[in-house]
Design an enzyme around this catalytic site. Structure first.
Site, PDB file in Angstrom:
ATOM      1  CB  CYS A 115      51.197  64.910  28.062  1.00  0.00           C
ATOM      2  SG  CYS A 115      49.859  65.159  29.240  1.00  0.00           S
ATOM      3  CD  GLU A 174      28.390  72.492  23.607  1.00  0.00           C
ATOM      4  OE1 GLU A 174      28.564  71.282  23.384  1.00  0.00           O
ATOM      5  OE2 GLU A 174      29.331  73.270  23.851  1.00  0.00           O
ATOM      6  CG  ASP A 223      33.307  65.740  26.225  1.00  0.00           C
ATOM      7  OD1 ASP A 223      34.166  65.634  27.147  1.00  0.00           O
ATOM      8  OD2 ASP A 223      33.586  66.239  25.125  1.00  0.00           O
ATOM      9  CE1 TYR A 239      30.013  68.540  26.967  1.00  0.00           C
ATOM     10  CE2 TYR A 239      28.266  68.783  25.335  1.00  0.00           C
ATOM     11  CZ  TYR A 239      29.524  69.102  25.803  1.00  0.00           C
ATOM     12  OH  TYR A 239      30.293  70.007  25.134  1.00  0.00           O
ATOM     13  CG  LEU A 280      24.727  66.866  11.781  1.00  0.00           C
ATOM     14  CD1 LEU A 280      26.184  66.974  11.356  1.00  0.00           C
ATOM     15  CD2 LEU A 280      24.259  68.192  12.363  1.00  0.00           C
ATOM     16  CB  CYS A 312      49.631  60.566  33.354  1.00  0.00           C
ATOM     17  SG  CYS A 312      48.397  59.584  32.471  1.00  0.00           S
TER      18      CYS A 312
END
Length: 357
Positions: A204, A39, A140, A122, A82, A210
Site C-alpha cells: 500500500c 450508481e 460509500d 452518496y 438484482l 496509516c
DNA sequence: AACGCGGGGCT
DNA sequence: AGCCCAGCGTT
C-alpha cells in the site's frame, strides 16, 4: 488543509494514475444518465453483479426518456434478480421527473440531483462529480473504510456522529478541481487495496502513515454498531392451476419483494406438514367453493436474505373452476415471463416449468 | 435514530 | 455463519 491530508490525497491520485485499477463500462463516462443508472444499480451491490444489468438497461433504454416511457412491468422484469426493488420503483419515478420537469435533460445542480427519488448523499455526490465535476466528496463503504483506517477513526460509521465526521473529513480531502478523478480513486483504492478482508497493506502506498497499520487496528476498523436480527419465515406457495392458467398477484404490502409477483401464499410461523396445512383455515378458505387436488409438493427451498431466512415449499393444486376470491389474477402459464418474481420463485420455475402445464 | 430492504461472493 | 457490497426511504 494539513500536510498529512495533502499527502493522502496526492498518494491516492498517484496510485490511480499508475494502477488504473478497475475496468468498468461506466468508468470515465460523462453522460449523466448513464452515470446515474450505474450508481442506482450499484447501491449495495457489487460491481460484478450489477454490470450485466447496466448493459441490459442501456441496451433497452438508451436515454432517460426511453426509460421514463417504458412500461413499469417491463422495467421490473429487467431488474428481476438484482434485489432491493425499491430502487427500481424510485429509478422510474426519477426518470419520469427528469423527462417531465427537466425536458429529459439531466439536472446539473447538486440540490436538484439530490432531490430526485432514490438519490441520497452518496449518489448525488457521485453523479455531480463524475458528470459535472462538481466538488462533492462521495462517502460509500469504500471511503468509510479507507478513512477510518488511514486516520485511525473509531467512530462507528453507522452512527449519526460518524456520518458527520467522515463526511466532513472526506469533503476536506477532496481536491475541488479534480473531484471526479479523486472520487474514483478513493473508491477503487478501497476496493482493490484497502479491502474489507485481507487488505494488501504491504504494497500500500499509504502504509507508512496509516494509523490502523501502526496500531494494529486494520482488522478492527471501520467500527460498526448494528448487529442485525435474522428471522425465519416459512412460505407455502400454492400453484393453483385452472387448465393452462395459474393464479398470481403483485406484492403490495410493506414487506420484502414489494412490487414483485408471487403465487398464492400461506405463511406459517413454523414448518408445517402438508396435512396440517390442508386442514388450516387459510387453506380451506381458498378452496371452499372450488375444491382443489394437490398434484405435487416440491422439496423445500431455502433463501438467505440479509435479514431473513425464507423457507419455501411449492404446492401444485389443480382446480376445475375459478376460485371465489377476487384477490388474484388468473394468467396463462405461458405469460408468466411477463412478470417479475423474486429469486426463490424464478429458481423454482426454472427447475419445474416444463412439468407445470 | 433505528429499521427494513435482496442477492451474491468471500472467508 | 458472518461480513460486506459505488445506500436509501420510512417511521
Amino acid at each position: 488543509m494539513t500536510a498529512s491530508r495533502l499527502f493522502f490525497t496526492e498518494k491516492l491520485l498517484e496510485w490511480n494514475r499508475e494502477a488504473n485499477s478497475r475496468n468498468m463500462p461506466w468508468k470515465g463516462e460523462k453522460n449523466p444518465y448513464r452515470i446515474w443508472l450505474s450508481e442506482i444499480i450499484l447501491q449495495q451491490t457489487r460491481v460484478e453483479q450489477g454490470w450485466p444489468y447496466y448493459e441490459r438497461f442501456i441496451q433497452h433504454y438508451p436515454t432517460v426518456t426511453d426509460l421514463a416511457q417504458a412500461p413499469e412491468e417491463e422495467v421490473f422484469r429487467l431488474w428481476q434478480g438484482l434485489g432491493y426493488y425499491a430502487r427500481c420503483k424510485n429509478m422510474l419515478a426519477a426518470a419520469r421527473e427528469i423527462t417531465d420537469q427537466y425536458q429529459g435533460k439531466f439536472p446539473d445542480q447538486y440540490d436538484q440531483i439530490k432531490a430526485l427519488k432514490g438519490i441520497g448523499p452518496y449518489t448525488a455526490a457521485a453523479v455531480a462529480s463524475f458528470a459535472f465535476n462538481l466538488p462533492h466528496a462521495v462517502l460509500d463503504g469504500n471511503v468509510y473504510r479507507v478513512l477510518a483506517r488511514y486516520f485511525g477513526i473509531d467512530t462507528p460509521i453507522d452512527s449519526t456522529a460518524g456520518k458527520k465526521q467522515f463526511g466532513e473529513l472526506a469533503q476536506a480531502l477532496l481536491p475541488a478541481a479534480a473531484a471526479a478523478e479523486y472520487n474514483q480513486s478513493i473508491m477503487d483504492f478501497g476496493a482493490v487495496v484497502c479491502k474489507p478482508q485481507q487488505p494488501t497493506c504491504n504494497d500500500c502506498p499509504l502504509n507508512r502513515k496509516c494509523i490502523a497499520r501502526q496500531q494494529q487496528l486494520v482488522a478492527v476498523l471501520p467500527v460498526k454498531t448494528k448487529k442485525l436480527q435474522i428471522k425465519k419465515r416459512y412460505f407455502n406457495y400454492l400453484l393453483v392451476t385452472l387448465e393452462d392458467n395459474i393464479y398470481i398477484r403483485k406484492r403490495t404490502e410493506n414487506d420484502i419483494w414489494q412490487n414483485l409477483h408471487e403465487f398464492i401464499l400461506i405463511e406459517t410461523d413454523e414448518p408445517t406438514d402438508i396435512t396440517h396445512l390442508q386442514a388450516a383455515p387459510a387453506f380451506q378458505n381458498i378452496f371452499k367453493s372450488s375444491p382443489g387436488t394437490v398434484e405435487n409438493i416440491s422439496a423445500p427451498f431455502k433463501q438467505q436474505l440479509t435479514h431473513q431466512t425464507i423457507h419455501t415449499r411449492f404446492i401444485t393444486v389443480a382446480v376445475k373452476k375459478p376460485l371465489a376470491q377476487q384477490d388474484w389474477m388468473l394468467v396463462p402459464g405461458t405469460e408468466l415471463n411477463n412478470y417479475a418474481f423474486p429469486k426463490t420463485i424464478t429458481s423454482f420455475l426454472q427447475q419445474h416449468s416444463m412439468q407445470l402445464f
